[in-house]
Design a protein around this motif. Sequence first.
Motif, PDB file in Angstrom:
ATOM      1  N   SER A  23       0.174  -6.239  -1.442  1.00  0.00           N
ATOM      2  CA  SER A  23       0.789  -7.539  -0.622  1.00  0.00           C
ATOM      3  C   SER A  23       1.221  -7.161   0.571  1.00  0.00           C
ATOM      4  CB  SER A  23       2.029  -7.651  -1.676  1.00  0.00           C
ATOM      5  OG  SER A  23       3.060  -8.713  -1.092  1.00  0.00           O
ATOM      6  N   SER A  24       1.408  -5.990   1.140  1.00  0.00           N
ATOM      7  CA  SER A  24       1.879  -5.836   2.488  1.00  0.00           C
ATOM      8  C   SER A  24       0.457  -6.114   3.509  1.00  0.00           C
ATOM      9  CB  SER A  24       2.228  -4.478   2.754  1.00  0.00           C
ATOM     10  OG  SER A  24       1.139  -3.449   2.590  1.00  0.00           O
ATOM     11  N   LEU A  25      -0.727  -5.923   2.871  1.00  0.00           N
ATOM     12  CA  LEU A  25      -1.944  -6.302   3.918  1.00  0.00           C
ATOM     13  C   LEU A  25      -1.952  -7.707   3.975  1.00  0.00           C
ATOM     14  CD1 LEU A  25      -4.456  -3.784   2.317  1.00  0.00           C
ATOM     15  CD2 LEU A  25      -2.846  -3.574   4.335  1.00  0.00           C
ATOM     16  N   SER A  26      -1.326  -8.483   3.368  1.00  0.00           N
ATOM     17  CA  SER A  26      -1.504 -10.196   3.435  1.00  0.00           C
ATOM     18  C   SER A  26      -1.006 -10.583   4.926  1.00  0.00           C
ATOM     19  CB  SER A  26      -0.800 -10.840   2.261  1.00  0.00           C
ATOM     20  OG  SER A  26      -0.842 -12.272   2.488  1.00  0.00           O
ATOM     21  N   PRO A  27      -1.655 -11.722   5.488  1.00  0.00           N
ATOM     22  CA  PRO A  27      -1.269 -12.159   6.765  1.00  0.00           C
ATOM     23  C   PRO A  27       0.370 -12.716   6.714  1.00  0.00           C
ATOM     24  CG  PRO A  27      -3.409 -12.793   6.251  1.00  0.00           C
ATOM     25  CD  PRO A  27      -2.665 -12.260   4.877  1.00  0.00           C
ATOM     26  N   GLN A  28       0.719 -13.179   5.339  1.00  0.00           N
ATOM     27  CA  GLN A  28       1.949 -13.787   5.010  1.00  0.00           C
ATOM     28  C   GLN A  28       2.878 -12.698   4.842  1.00  0.00           C
ATOM     29  OE1 GLN A  28      -0.663 -15.049   3.247  1.00  0.00           O
ATOM     30  NE2 GLN A  28      -1.244 -16.638   4.793  1.00  0.00           N
ATOM     31  N   SER A  29       2.579 -11.281   4.923  1.00  0.00           N
ATOM     32  CA  SER A  29       3.685 -10.359   4.645  1.00  0.00           C
ATOM     33  C   SER A  29       4.856 -10.120   5.703  1.00  0.00           C
ATOM     34  CB  SER A  29       2.962  -9.088   4.166  1.00  0.00           C
ATOM     35  OG  SER A  29       2.506  -8.329   5.256  1.00  0.00           O
ATOM     36  N   VAL A  30       5.619  -9.510   5.153  1.00  0.00           N
ATOM     37  CA  VAL A  30       6.817  -8.997   6.434  1.00  0.00           C
ATOM     38  C   VAL A  30       6.151  -8.185   6.958  1.00  0.00           C
ATOM     39  CG1 VAL A  30       8.907  -8.118   6.415  1.00  0.00           C
ATOM     40  CG2 VAL A  30       8.588  -9.508   4.458  1.00  0.00           C
ATOM     41  N   ASP A  31       6.588  -8.001   8.276  1.00  0.00           N
ATOM     42  CA  ASP A  31       6.021  -7.047   9.319  1.00  0.00           C
ATOM     43  C   ASP A  31       7.218  -5.935   9.332  1.00  0.00           C
ATOM     44  OD1 ASP A  31       4.922  -5.731  11.324  1.00  0.00           O
ATOM     45  OD2 ASP A  31       5.774  -6.769  13.028  1.00  0.00           O
ATOM     46  N   TYR A  32       6.463  -5.031   8.354  1.00  0.00           N
ATOM     47  CA  TYR A  32       7.564  -3.762   8.214  1.00  0.00           C
ATOM     48  C   TYR A  32       7.331  -2.867   9.290  1.00  0.00           C
ATOM     49  CZ  TYR A  32       7.753  -5.353   3.003  1.00  0.00           C
ATOM     50  OH  TYR A  32       7.968  -6.260   1.928  1.00  0.00           O
ATOM     51  N   THR A  33       8.455  -2.014   9.482  1.00  0.00           N
ATOM     52  CA  THR A  33       8.451  -0.871  10.272  1.00  0.00           C
ATOM     53  C   THR A  33       7.946   0.194   9.313  1.00  0.00           C
ATOM     54  OG1 THR A  33      10.714   0.016   9.558  1.00  0.00           O
ATOM     55  CG2 THR A  33      10.407  -1.607  11.739  1.00  0.00           C
ATOM     56  N   ASN A  34       7.464   1.380   9.868  1.00  0.00           N
ATOM     57  CA  ASN A  34       7.045   2.640   9.041  1.00  0.00           C
ATOM     58  C   ASN A  34       7.981   2.879   7.820  1.00  0.00           C
ATOM     59  OD1 ASN A  34       4.789   2.736  10.443  1.00  0.00           O
ATOM     60  ND2 ASN A  34       5.393   4.139  11.885  1.00  0.00           N
ATOM     61  N   ASP A  35       9.143   3.298   8.355  1.00  0.00           N
ATOM     62  CA  ASP A  35      10.234   3.558   7.310  1.00  0.00           C
ATOM     63  C   ASP A  35      10.410   2.636   6.339  1.00  0.00           C
ATOM     64  OD1 ASP A  35      11.554   2.245   9.314  1.00  0.00           O
ATOM     65  OD2 ASP A  35      13.233   3.052   8.973  1.00  0.00           O
ATOM     66  N   GLU A  36      10.353   1.257   6.670  1.00  0.00           N
ATOM     67  CA  GLU A  36      10.554   0.253   5.763  1.00  0.00           C
ATOM     68  C   GLU A  36       9.331   0.022   4.744  1.00  0.00           C
ATOM     69  OE1 GLU A  36      13.275  -2.832   8.424  1.00  0.00           O
ATOM     70  OE2 GLU A  36      11.134  -3.171   8.459  1.00  0.00           O
ATOM     71  N   LEU A  37       8.191   0.228   5.381  1.00  0.00           N
ATOM     72  CA  LEU A  37       7.074   0.209   4.412  1.00  0.00           C
ATOM     73  C   LEU A  37       6.888   1.225   3.616  1.00  0.00           C
ATOM     74  CD1 LEU A  37       4.432  -1.180   3.647  1.00  0.00           C
ATOM     75  CD2 LEU A  37       3.063   0.296   5.408  1.00  0.00           C
ATOM     76  N   ILE A  38       7.429   2.645   3.613  1.00  0.00           N
ATOM     77  CA  ILE A  38       7.366   3.561   2.871  1.00  0.00           C
ATOM     78  C   ILE A  38       8.572   3.455   1.792  1.00  0.00           C
ATOM     79  CG2 ILE A  38       8.041   6.052   2.489  1.00  0.00           C
ATOM     80  CD1 ILE A  38       6.970   6.387   5.370  1.00  0.00           C
ATOM     81  N   ALA A  39       9.662   2.769   2.124  1.00  0.00           N
ATOM     82  CA  ALA A  39      10.733   2.506   1.166  1.00  0.00           C
ATOM     83  C   ALA A  39      10.304   1.512   0.362  1.00  0.00           C
ATOM     84  CB  ALA A  39      11.968   2.208   1.832  1.00  0.00           C
ATOM     85  N   TYR A  40       9.497   0.620   0.768  1.00  0.00           N
ATOM     86  CA  TYR A  40       8.950  -0.482   0.013  1.00  0.00           C
ATOM     87  C   TYR A  40       8.058  -0.070  -0.971  1.00  0.00           C
ATOM     88  CZ  TYR A  40       6.441  -4.841  -1.006  1.00  0.00           C
ATOM     89  OH  TYR A  40       5.873  -5.985  -1.766  1.00  0.00           O
ATOM     90  N   LEU A  41       7.314   0.796  -0.700  1.00  0.00           N
ATOM     91  CA  LEU A  41       5.955   1.258  -1.632  1.00  0.00           C
ATOM     92  C   LEU A  41       6.744   2.195  -2.637  1.00  0.00           C
ATOM     93  CD1 LEU A  41       3.168   2.302   0.926  1.00  0.00           C
ATOM     94  CD2 LEU A  41       3.549   0.193  -0.519  1.00  0.00           C
ATOM     95  N   ILE A  42       7.641   2.911  -2.384  1.00  0.00           N
ATOM     96  CA  ILE A  42       8.316   3.756  -3.156  1.00  0.00           C
ATOM     97  C   ILE A  42       9.250   3.011  -4.211  1.00  0.00           C
ATOM     98  CG2 ILE A  42      10.098   5.645  -3.536  1.00  0.00           C
ATOM     99  CD1 ILE A  42       9.016   6.838  -0.967  1.00  0.00           C
ATOM    100  N   GLN A  43       9.975   2.248  -3.841  1.00  0.00           N
ATOM    101  CA  GLN A  43      10.743   1.336  -4.680  1.00  0.00           C
ATOM    102  C   GLN A  43       9.951   0.501  -5.353  1.00  0.00           C
ATOM    103  OE1 GLN A  43      14.176   1.332  -4.491  1.00  0.00           O
ATOM    104  NE2 GLN A  43      13.640   0.078  -6.402  1.00  0.00           N
ATOM    105  N   SER A  44       8.790  -0.041  -5.133  1.00  0.00           N
ATOM    106  CA  SER A  44       7.871  -0.687  -5.900  1.00  0.00           C
ATOM    107  C   SER A  44       7.360   0.267  -7.117  1.00  0.00           C
ATOM    108  CB  SER A  44       6.645  -1.340  -5.447  1.00  0.00           C
ATOM    109  OG  SER A  44       7.156  -2.282  -4.214  1.00  0.00           O
ATOM    110  N   GLU A  45       6.984   1.405  -6.784  1.00  0.00           N
ATOM    111  CA  GLU A  45       6.345   2.314  -7.720  1.00  0.00           C
ATOM    112  C   GLU A  45       7.588   2.570  -8.896  1.00  0.00           C
ATOM    113  OE1 GLU A  45       3.938   4.306 -10.084  1.00  0.00           O
ATOM    114  OE2 GLU A  45       3.203   3.159  -8.278  1.00  0.00           O
ATOM    115  N   TRP A  46       8.610   2.887  -8.235  1.00  0.00           N
ATOM    116  CA  TRP A  46       9.954   3.079  -9.034  1.00  0.00           C
ATOM    117  C   TRP A  46      10.141   2.097 -10.072  1.00  0.00           C
ATOM    118  CZ3 TRP A  46      13.335   7.067 -10.052  1.00  0.00           C
ATOM    119  CH2 TRP A  46      14.161   6.905 -10.902  1.00  0.00           C
ATOM    120  N   ASP A  47      10.075   0.746  -9.578  1.00  0.00           N
ATOM    121  CA  ASP A  47      10.649  -0.297 -10.327  1.00  0.00           C
ATOM    122  C   ASP A  47       9.279  -0.354 -11.322  1.00  0.00           C
ATOM    123  OD1 ASP A  47      12.702  -0.780  -8.978  1.00  0.00           O
ATOM    124  OD2 ASP A  47      11.675  -2.493  -7.683  1.00  0.00           O
ATOM    125  N   ASP A  48       8.316  -0.320 -11.255  1.00  0.00           N
ATOM    126  CA  ASP A  48       6.947  -0.789 -11.947  1.00  0.00           C
ATOM    127  C   ASP A  48       7.010   0.567 -13.064  1.00  0.00           C
ATOM    128  OD1 ASP A  48       4.095  -1.760 -12.575  1.00  0.00           O
ATOM    129  OD2 ASP A  48       3.803   0.524 -12.613  1.00  0.00           O
TER     130      ASP A  48
END
Length: 242
Positions: A23-48
């Motif tokens: 999802s983060s690779l989509s052109p419409q995705s949020v422009d994450y900073t590095n720490d925001e992207l890591i947090a987003y990935l980990i939270q998504s895995e946790w939720d899943d």
Amino acid sequence: MNTQTLEQMKQLRLHGMIRAFSSSLSPQSVDYTNDELIAYLIQSEWDDRQNRKVERLTKTARFRYSAVMENIDYTHDRNIDRNQIQRFATCDFITQKDNILITGSTGAGKSYMASAIGHQACSLGFKTLYFNTSKLFTMLKTSKADGSYLKQVNKIEKQDLLILDDFGLKGLDNINRHSLMEIIEDRHGKKSTIIASQLPVEAWHEIIGEQTIADAILDRLVHTAHRIDIKGESMRKKLKNK
């Protein structure tokens, strides 16, 4: 690079992270900073993983009804304390090893309420098993014949929450009486049990039979039990009229 990263995530079975990274690779995705992207990935895995755990617990519980706490009917003539039920939604009674005894006439909503509490327990990560009591005793008798009785009893003992529905529809014979005693004894002070019955608790002694065993079972069940006595007309009748 991204293809390789996704493949490595796949091999590591990071399914939630795969979806989030894609999802983060989509052109419409949020422009994450590095720490925001890591947090987003980990939270998504946790939720899943949490969602899959809840699905697994719910499937294993084998509920009769797909019930939720929000749909319990608190109509004033049903004698249900909303605050009491909402406290059960926290499942503190499980961590405190308490029991819940639900009584009421046919169709009053006992099974639905017990199942709703069970579903809530699964959503909070508690291992739960639901049984129609008669079918449980039939299964245990069969397991004695094929040698799997101890395995079944041990499985029941390990559950954080055991739900016995339709208890007391008929009296217990000697085999079922001792099976119930073993189950209750194994769980007493260690795990929680919900029992739903058409009969008032005062009548359970006669249903169990054999005074000494009945006294022992009820002493262990009732001593740490929250009581709910549902009143009012049948919920099935209400729904049919609607």
